[in-house]
Design a protein around this motif. Structure first.
Motif, PDB file in Angstrom:
ATOM      1  N   HIS A 114      -4.307  -9.558  -4.579  1.00 24.97           N
ATOM      2  CA  HIS A 114      -4.672 -10.746  -5.356  1.00 24.97           C
ATOM      3  C   HIS A 114      -6.028 -11.339  -4.920  1.00 24.97           C
ATOM      4  O   HIS A 114      -6.832 -11.753  -5.760  1.00 24.97           O
ATOM      5  N   HIS A 118      -9.709 -12.123  -6.877  1.00 24.71           N
ATOM      6  CA  HIS A 118     -10.572 -13.314  -6.882  1.00 24.71           C
ATOM      7  C   HIS A 118     -12.022 -12.943  -6.566  1.00 24.71           C
ATOM      8  O   HIS A 118     -12.951 -13.496  -7.143  1.00 24.71           O
ATOM      9  N   SER A 159      -8.203 -20.808  -2.464  1.00 27.86           N
ATOM     10  CA  SER A 159      -7.155 -20.955  -3.478  1.00 27.86           C
ATOM     11  C   SER A 159      -6.048 -21.842  -2.929  1.00 27.86           C
ATOM     12  O   SER A 159      -6.193 -22.469  -1.880  1.00 27.86           O
ATOM     13  N   ASP A 335      -6.040 -18.348 -11.271  1.00 30.39           N
ATOM     14  CA  ASP A 335      -5.384 -17.049 -11.420  1.00 30.39           C
ATOM     15  C   ASP A 335      -5.409 -16.529 -12.866  1.00 30.39           C
ATOM     16  O   ASP A 335      -5.133 -17.277 -13.804  1.00 30.39           O
TER      17      ASP A 335
END
Ligand code: KG4
Ligand code: ZN
Length: 369
Positions: A114, A118, A159, A335
């Motif tokens: 993940h 980003h 995040s 996201d």
């Protein structure tokens, strides 16, 4: 088409995202079903509810993505899916969905970190229109301006769950420079947002409140952790609690009463002071890291990178030093599936393939020191 088309699935947290991305850079569709309203009632994410919502929305989100892109399975060369870090139940929904699609349609499958998604949002441009998630707009979207990140680069990913500063000598290669030793930057925004009575998520609400501040004399502490590129935000949260309590006492308000909020002007002033502290530390350390490592560009990403003050200050300070700073438009910072498609395309091109045994890795790291 100028490159392989990847169907990408993101479900690690509270957004169900599916995108169709060409050549790792061109967004044909990027549909995101947000669970913000669902979790606002509890002031934070309830993992079990998040997983169920992914299950409820993932098929309609895929159908919308086909429609937006005007594409079908014949156009797709591979399937990418986030397999960590994130909430186990949420990850499993996306992983099993992507595995099923790849198996039935006989497409190669690749797992994506993940955080790497980003980072790779900085390579995305957009030719998708219509749904507002395509990433069009006047923002600093490097690829849209014909500008791509150059190596070696320094990347700051901020995040809700991570605060991560790394150098990248080349594609898919990371050297961890620093990370948070306690709360993530977004987590600090969310917690202080709650303290200020601003609801969930705190980040966008604090940014809006701070923008209306007319005074800037409340100064929040900065945890510099000298000699490291690490971050700490838990002291800031404690300071915020103390500062909010003092402000409430001054206004003659009871200590803990959600029905008696601080006046908006006070909230704005405190939001400003808090945001200024977070942005100051993030920008100062990122610029120092870029200078120390001889970076040829800086890449900012993650949900907190949707913050206008952070974007502008980092870009301004980088520009002053002649270092290009690439920041995706806000819709590609929070996201989404497109960022997973951007990273997935690179991994597929590098020959990586995931098997049908691909499993959720809730604490998957991206880099080590
Ligand atoms: O990357 P993201 O969408 O999800 C995670 O991977 O965690 O980041 C969500 C975080 C939340 O903490 C939210 O408050 C924060 O990003 N955020 C912001 C802004 N928009 C979202 N923080 C500060 N300013 C914003 N405008
Ligand atoms: Zn994220």
């Amino acid at each position: 088409m100028t490159g392989p088309v990847v169907l990408a699935v993101e479900s690690s947290c509270d957004e169900t995202g599916i995108a169709l991305v060409e050549g790792g850079e061109r967004v044909h569709a990027n549909v995101v079903a947000s669970q913000v309203a669902l979790h606002a009632a509890t002031g934070g994410i309830v993992p079990e509810l998040a997983a169920r919502a992914h299950l409820r929305w993932i098929v309609p989100v895929l159908e919308q993505a086909w429609q937006d892109a005007g594409m079908g399975w014949d156009d797709v060369d591979g399937v990418a899916v986030t397999y960590g870090p994130g909430l186990a139940g949420s990850l499993l929904v996306g992983i099993n969905f992507a595995k099923t699609l790849a198996f039935v349609r006989r497409k190669p499958l690749v797992g994506v970190n993940h955080l790497e998604g980003h980072v790779y949002a900085a390579w995305l441009s957009s030719i998708a229109g219509g749904n507002g998630h395509g990433g069009n707009g006047p923002d600093r979207n490097g690829a849209a301006n014909g500008q791509r990140p150059e190596f070696p680069l320094v990347t700051l990913i901020v995040s809700g769950g991570h605060t991560f500063l790394a150098s990248m000598p080349d594609h898919l290669t990371y050297r961890l420079l620093g990370q948070t030793v306690d709360d993530a930057a977004g987590e600090a925004f969310d917690k202080v947002g709650r303290l200020l009575g601003l609801g969930y998520p705190g980040g966008p609400a604090i940014m809006r409140a701070a923008a209306s501040a007319t005074r800037s004399d409340v100064v929040f502490p900065r945890a510099w952790l000298p000699g490291t590129y690490d971050f700490s935000f838990s002291g800031l949260k404690t300071a915020a609690r103390r500062i909010v309590a003092a402000a409430r006492a001054e206004e003659g308000l009871p200590a803990d009463d959600v029905d008696a909020p601080l006046p908006p002007a006070r909230v704005a002033e405190l939001a400003y002071g808090f945001q200024d502290s977070v942005v100051d530390v993030l920008v100062t350390k990122t610029i120092r890291a870029a200078e120390d490592t001889g970076a040829r560009s800086i890449v900012l990403g993650g949900g907190v990178a949707a913050n206008a003050v952070l974007r502008d200050r980092l870009a301004g300070e980088a520009e002053a030093r002649g270092i290009p700073c690439l920041v995706p438009p806000p819709s590609l910072c929070t996201d989404n599936g497109a960022m997973i498609g951007a990273a997935g395309a690179r991994r597929l091109a590098a020959g990586e393939r995931a098997g049908m045994d691909l499993d959720a890795r809730p604490s998957l790291p991206l880099a080590t020191r």
